[in-house]
Design a protein around this motif. Structure first.
Motif, PDB file in Angstrom:
ATOM      1  N   ALA A   1     -44.281 -60.203  27.553  1.00  0.00           N
ATOM      2  CA  ALA A   1     -45.086 -58.984  27.538  1.00  0.00           C
ATOM      3  C   ALA A   1     -45.051 -58.405  26.132  1.00  0.00           C
ATOM      4  O   ALA A   1     -44.010 -58.391  25.488  1.00  0.00           O
ATOM      5  CB  ALA A   1     -44.521 -57.971  28.535  1.00  0.00           C
ATOM      6  N   LYS A   2     -46.175 -57.914  25.681  1.00  0.00           N
ATOM      7  CA  LYS A   2     -46.257 -57.417  24.309  1.00  0.00           C
ATOM      8  C   LYS A   2     -45.669 -56.011  24.205  1.00  0.00           C
ATOM      9  O   LYS A   2     -46.366 -55.049  23.902  1.00  0.00           O
ATOM     10  CB  LYS A   2     -47.719 -57.416  23.850  1.00  0.00           C
ATOM     11  N   ARG A   3     -44.390 -55.869  24.446  1.00  0.00           N
ATOM     12  CA  ARG A   3     -43.770 -54.567  24.268  1.00  0.00           C
ATOM     13  C   ARG A   3     -42.907 -54.617  23.016  1.00  0.00           C
ATOM     14  O   ARG A   3     -42.315 -55.626  22.688  1.00  0.00           O
ATOM     15  CB  ARG A   3     -42.963 -54.151  25.486  1.00  0.00           C
ATOM     16  N   LYS A   4     -42.890 -53.507  22.311  1.00  0.00           N
ATOM     17  CA  LYS A   4     -42.153 -53.430  21.062  1.00  0.00           C
ATOM     18  C   LYS A   4     -40.662 -53.281  21.355  1.00  0.00           C
ATOM     19  O   LYS A   4     -40.253 -52.385  22.086  1.00  0.00           O
ATOM     20  CB  LYS A   4     -42.638 -52.248  20.223  1.00  0.00           C
ATOM     21  N   VAL A   5     -39.875 -54.156  20.794  1.00  0.00           N
ATOM     22  CA  VAL A   5     -38.422 -54.111  20.962  1.00  0.00           C
ATOM     23  C   VAL A   5     -37.773 -54.042  19.589  1.00  0.00           C
ATOM     24  O   VAL A   5     -38.077 -54.854  18.712  1.00  0.00           O
ATOM     25  CB  VAL A   5     -37.896 -55.363  21.700  1.00  0.00           C
ATOM     26  N   CYS A   6     -36.929 -53.050  19.414  1.00  0.00           N
ATOM     27  CA  CYS A   6     -36.186 -52.991  18.161  1.00  0.00           C
ATOM     28  C   CYS A   6     -34.694 -53.101  18.472  1.00  0.00           C
ATOM     29  O   CYS A   6     -34.264 -52.802  19.586  1.00  0.00           O
ATOM     30  CB  CYS A   6     -36.498 -51.722  17.380  1.00  0.00           C
TER      31      CYS A   6
ATOM     32  N   LEU B   1     -37.452 -54.122  13.836  1.00  0.00           N
ATOM     33  CA  LEU B   1     -38.417 -54.371  14.901  1.00  0.00           C
ATOM     34  C   LEU B   1     -38.559 -55.879  15.057  1.00  0.00           C
ATOM     35  O   LEU B   1     -38.758 -56.596  14.068  1.00  0.00           O
ATOM     36  CB  LEU B   1     -39.764 -53.746  14.539  1.00  0.00           C
ATOM     37  N   LEU B   2     -38.431 -56.372  16.300  1.00  0.00           N
ATOM     38  CA  LEU B   2     -38.548 -57.805  16.551  1.00  0.00           C
ATOM     39  C   LEU B   2     -39.998 -58.193  16.821  1.00  0.00           C
ATOM     40  O   LEU B   2     -40.758 -57.412  17.384  1.00  0.00           O
ATOM     41  CB  LEU B   2     -37.698 -58.220  17.758  1.00  0.00           C
ATOM     42  N   GLU B   3     -40.324 -59.397  16.427  1.00  0.00           N
ATOM     43  CA  GLU B   3     -41.650 -59.937  16.696  1.00  0.00           C
ATOM     44  C   GLU B   3     -41.658 -60.430  18.141  1.00  0.00           C
ATOM     45  O   GLU B   3     -40.800 -61.225  18.538  1.00  0.00           O
ATOM     46  CB  GLU B   3     -41.935 -61.085  15.735  1.00  0.00           C
TER      47      GLU B   3
ATOM     48  N   SER C   1     -32.678 -67.329  18.840  1.00  0.00           N
ATOM     49  CA  SER C   1     -33.158 -66.752  17.584  1.00  0.00           C
ATOM     50  C   SER C   1     -34.344 -65.827  17.837  1.00  0.00           C
ATOM     51  O   SER C   1     -35.012 -65.908  18.874  1.00  0.00           O
ATOM     52  CB  SER C   1     -33.561 -67.851  16.598  1.00  0.00           C
ATOM     53  N   ALA C   2     -34.590 -64.945  16.878  1.00  0.00           N
ATOM     54  CA  ALA C   2     -35.732 -64.033  16.940  1.00  0.00           C
ATOM     55  C   ALA C   2     -36.218 -63.795  15.517  1.00  0.00           C
ATOM     56  O   ALA C   2     -35.465 -63.951  14.550  1.00  0.00           O
ATOM     57  CB  ALA C   2     -35.335 -62.712  17.585  1.00  0.00           C
ATOM     58  N   THR C   3     -37.478 -63.422  15.400  1.00  0.00           N
ATOM     59  CA  THR C   3     -38.076 -63.165  14.086  1.00  0.00           C
ATOM     60  C   THR C   3     -38.238 -61.666  13.874  1.00  0.00           C
ATOM     61  O   THR C   3     -38.668 -60.955  14.780  1.00  0.00           O
ATOM     62  CB  THR C   3     -39.455 -63.852  13.983  1.00  0.00           C
ATOM     63  N   VAL C   4     -37.889 -61.219  12.684  1.00  0.00           N
ATOM     64  CA  VAL C   4     -38.020 -59.796  12.330  1.00  0.00           C
ATOM     65  C   VAL C   4     -39.461 -59.508  11.927  1.00  0.00           C
ATOM     66  O   VAL C   4     -40.036 -60.203  11.090  1.00  0.00           O
ATOM     67  CB  VAL C   4     -37.077 -59.432  11.165  1.00  0.00           C
ATOM     68  N   GLU C   5     -40.051 -58.490  12.566  1.00  0.00           N
ATOM     69  CA  GLU C   5     -41.395 -58.062  12.164  1.00  0.00           C
ATOM     70  C   GLU C   5     -41.298 -57.142  10.953  1.00  0.00           C
ATOM     71  O   GLU C   5     -42.049 -57.280   9.995  1.00  0.00           O
ATOM     72  CB  GLU C   5     -42.087 -57.339  13.320  1.00  0.00           C
TER      73      GLU C   5
ATOM     74  N   LYS D   1     -26.915 -55.776   2.670  1.00  0.00           N
ATOM     75  CA  LYS D   1     -27.174 -54.447   2.116  1.00  0.00           C
ATOM     76  C   LYS D   1     -28.607 -54.309   1.609  1.00  0.00           C
ATOM     77  O   LYS D   1     -29.142 -53.210   1.541  1.00  0.00           O
ATOM     78  CB  LYS D   1     -26.190 -54.151   0.978  1.00  0.00           C
ATOM     79  N   SER D   2     -29.223 -55.433   1.241  1.00  0.00           N
ATOM     80  CA  SER D   2     -30.607 -55.375   0.769  1.00  0.00           C
ATOM     81  C   SER D   2     -31.565 -55.320   1.958  1.00  0.00           C
ATOM     82  O   SER D   2     -31.213 -55.717   3.080  1.00  0.00           O
ATOM     83  CB  SER D   2     -30.934 -56.596  -0.096  1.00  0.00           C
ATOM     84  N   LYS D   3     -32.784 -54.843   1.726  1.00  0.00           N
ATOM     85  CA  LYS D   3     -33.766 -54.668   2.802  1.00  0.00           C
ATOM     86  C   LYS D   3     -34.136 -56.016   3.424  1.00  0.00           C
ATOM     87  O   LYS D   3     -34.312 -57.013   2.739  1.00  0.00           O
ATOM     88  CB  LYS D   3     -35.017 -53.979   2.254  1.00  0.00           C
ATOM     89  N   ILE D   4     -34.269 -56.010   4.752  1.00  0.00           N
ATOM     90  CA  ILE D   4     -34.632 -57.229   5.479  1.00  0.00           C
ATOM     91  C   ILE D   4     -36.148 -57.405   5.406  1.00  0.00           C
ATOM     92  O   ILE D   4     -36.911 -56.481   5.681  1.00  0.00           O
ATOM     93  CB  ILE D   4     -34.171 -57.132   6.951  1.00  0.00           C
ATOM     94  N   LYS D   5     -36.574 -58.606   5.041  1.00  0.00           N
ATOM     95  CA  LYS D   5     -37.998 -58.876   4.868  1.00  0.00           C
ATOM     96  C   LYS D   5     -38.628 -59.353   6.182  1.00  0.00           C
ATOM     97  O   LYS D   5     -37.954 -59.939   7.022  1.00  0.00           O
ATOM     98  CB  LYS D   5     -38.197 -59.951   3.795  1.00  0.00           C
ATOM     99  N   PRO D   6     -39.947 -59.102   6.343  1.00  0.00           N
ATOM    100  CA  PRO D   6     -40.650 -59.619   7.526  1.00  0.00           C
ATOM    101  C   PRO D   6     -40.532 -61.141   7.601  1.00  0.00           C
ATOM    102  O   PRO D   6     -40.465 -61.820   6.581  1.00  0.00           O
ATOM    103  CB  PRO D   6     -42.111 -59.187   7.283  1.00  0.00           C
ATOM    104  N   GLN D   7     -40.509 -61.641   8.821  1.00  0.00           N
ATOM    105  CA  GLN D   7     -40.428 -63.074   9.120  1.00  0.00           C
ATOM    106  C   GLN D   7     -39.042 -63.697   8.903  1.00  0.00           C
ATOM    107  O   GLN D   7     -38.881 -64.902   9.038  1.00  0.00           O
ATOM    108  CB  GLN D   7     -41.469 -63.876   8.317  1.00  0.00           C
ATOM    109  N   GLU D   8     -38.045 -62.877   8.585  1.00  0.00           N
ATOM    110  CA  GLU D   8     -36.684 -63.415   8.494  1.00  0.00           C
ATOM    111  C   GLU D   8     -36.178 -63.675   9.915  1.00  0.00           C
ATOM    112  O   GLU D   8     -36.575 -63.008  10.868  1.00  0.00           O
ATOM    113  CB  GLU D   8     -35.756 -62.454   7.757  1.00  0.00           C
ATOM    114  N   THR D   9     -35.286 -64.639  10.040  1.00  0.00           N
ATOM    115  CA  THR D   9     -34.809 -65.061  11.362  1.00  0.00           C
ATOM    116  C   THR D   9     -33.400 -64.556  11.647  1.00  0.00           C
ATOM    117  O   THR D   9     -32.529 -64.602  10.779  1.00  0.00           O
ATOM    118  CB  THR D   9     -34.824 -66.601  11.468  1.00  0.00           C
ATOM    119  N   ILE D  10     -33.220 -64.059  12.873  1.00  0.00           N
ATOM    120  CA  ILE D  10     -31.900 -63.639  13.359  1.00  0.00           C
ATOM    121  C   ILE D  10     -31.424 -64.699  14.342  1.00  0.00           C
ATOM    122  O   ILE D  10     -32.163 -65.057  15.259  1.00  0.00           O
ATOM    123  CB  ILE D  10     -31.992 -62.277  14.077  1.00  0.00           C
TER     124      ILE D  10
END
Length: 202
Positions: free
Chosen positions: A100-105, A92-94, A75-79, A60-69
């Motif tokens: 390819a540098k495409r933004k994926v959320c 948004l995923l890092e 696994s992936a890192t949250v931007e 429920k709390s906000k997800i911080k940058p660099q947290e891991t899914i």
């Protein structure tokens, strides 16, 4: 003869159930041998897995940058977190340096509810815009992952800020720089024309 009223809640539930069934038939098993969740979800595919939504995305709390899914061994890192509401959380995923540098959320929703239907609608909108030779103003869906307790929808990030038109309107309402507290007319005309053009395309 008397017209029969349409039971919209039942119709909506039926559409959602049918959509989930169609995606189940199209789904392939989630790849367990890949390390990068970004690489898996940025491909155009439909997956199913007996895993659950990562705890980070259900918090429920906000997800911080660099947290891991993590899902299985991938696994992936949250931007950054882009938004959250009653129906789910969007992050948004890092991007991987090798990809390819495409933004994926990804949008995480538990229970799944209408997320499968949302995937099919975005898929249909993308096809229609491509046929018309126009760039879609909507997020383009990459993949859908059905899980035990919900689902993930991976798509392009239309906005990396997480802001919406409603946020823009409210910003002008609260701003002291405009006497009326209203959005400038030129901006209102711009967004209205974009919406009308989108309706015309579809």
């Amino acid at each position: 003869a008397r017209a029969t009223a349409i039971d919209y809640p039942s119709r909506h539930r039926c559409d959602i159930d049918e959509s989930r069934q169609r995606l189940r038939k199209r789904a392939k098993v989630f790849p367990r041998n890949m390390r990068s969740l970004y690489s898996v979800l940025s491909q155009e595919a439909i997956y199913s897995s007996d895993h659950v939504i990562p705890r980070v995305l259900k918090r429920k709390s906000k997800i911080k940058p660099q947290e891991t899914i993590k899902i299985s061994k991938t696994s992936a890192t949250v931007e950054k977190e882009l938004g959250r509401g009653a129906y789910g959380t969007v992050v948004l995923l890092e991007a991987n340096p090798s990809c390819a540098k495409r933004k994926v959320c990804i949008k995480a929703q538990s229970p799944t509810d209408c997320l499968a239907w949302e995937y099919e609608i975005l898929e249909s909108l993308d096809r229609r815009c491509r046929r018309a030779g126009e760039k879609s103003p909507f997020p383009r869906p990459f993949s859908y992952l059905g899980l035990e307790d919900g689902a993930l929808l991976a798509m392009t990030a239309s906005s990396c800020s997480g802001l919406t038109i409603l946020d823009l309107v409210n910003n002008y309402k609260m701003s002291s720089t405009t006497a009326s507290g209203l959005m400038p007319e030129i901006l209102a005309i711009h967004y209205a024309s974009r919406m009308l053009r989108t309706i015309e395309l579809l």
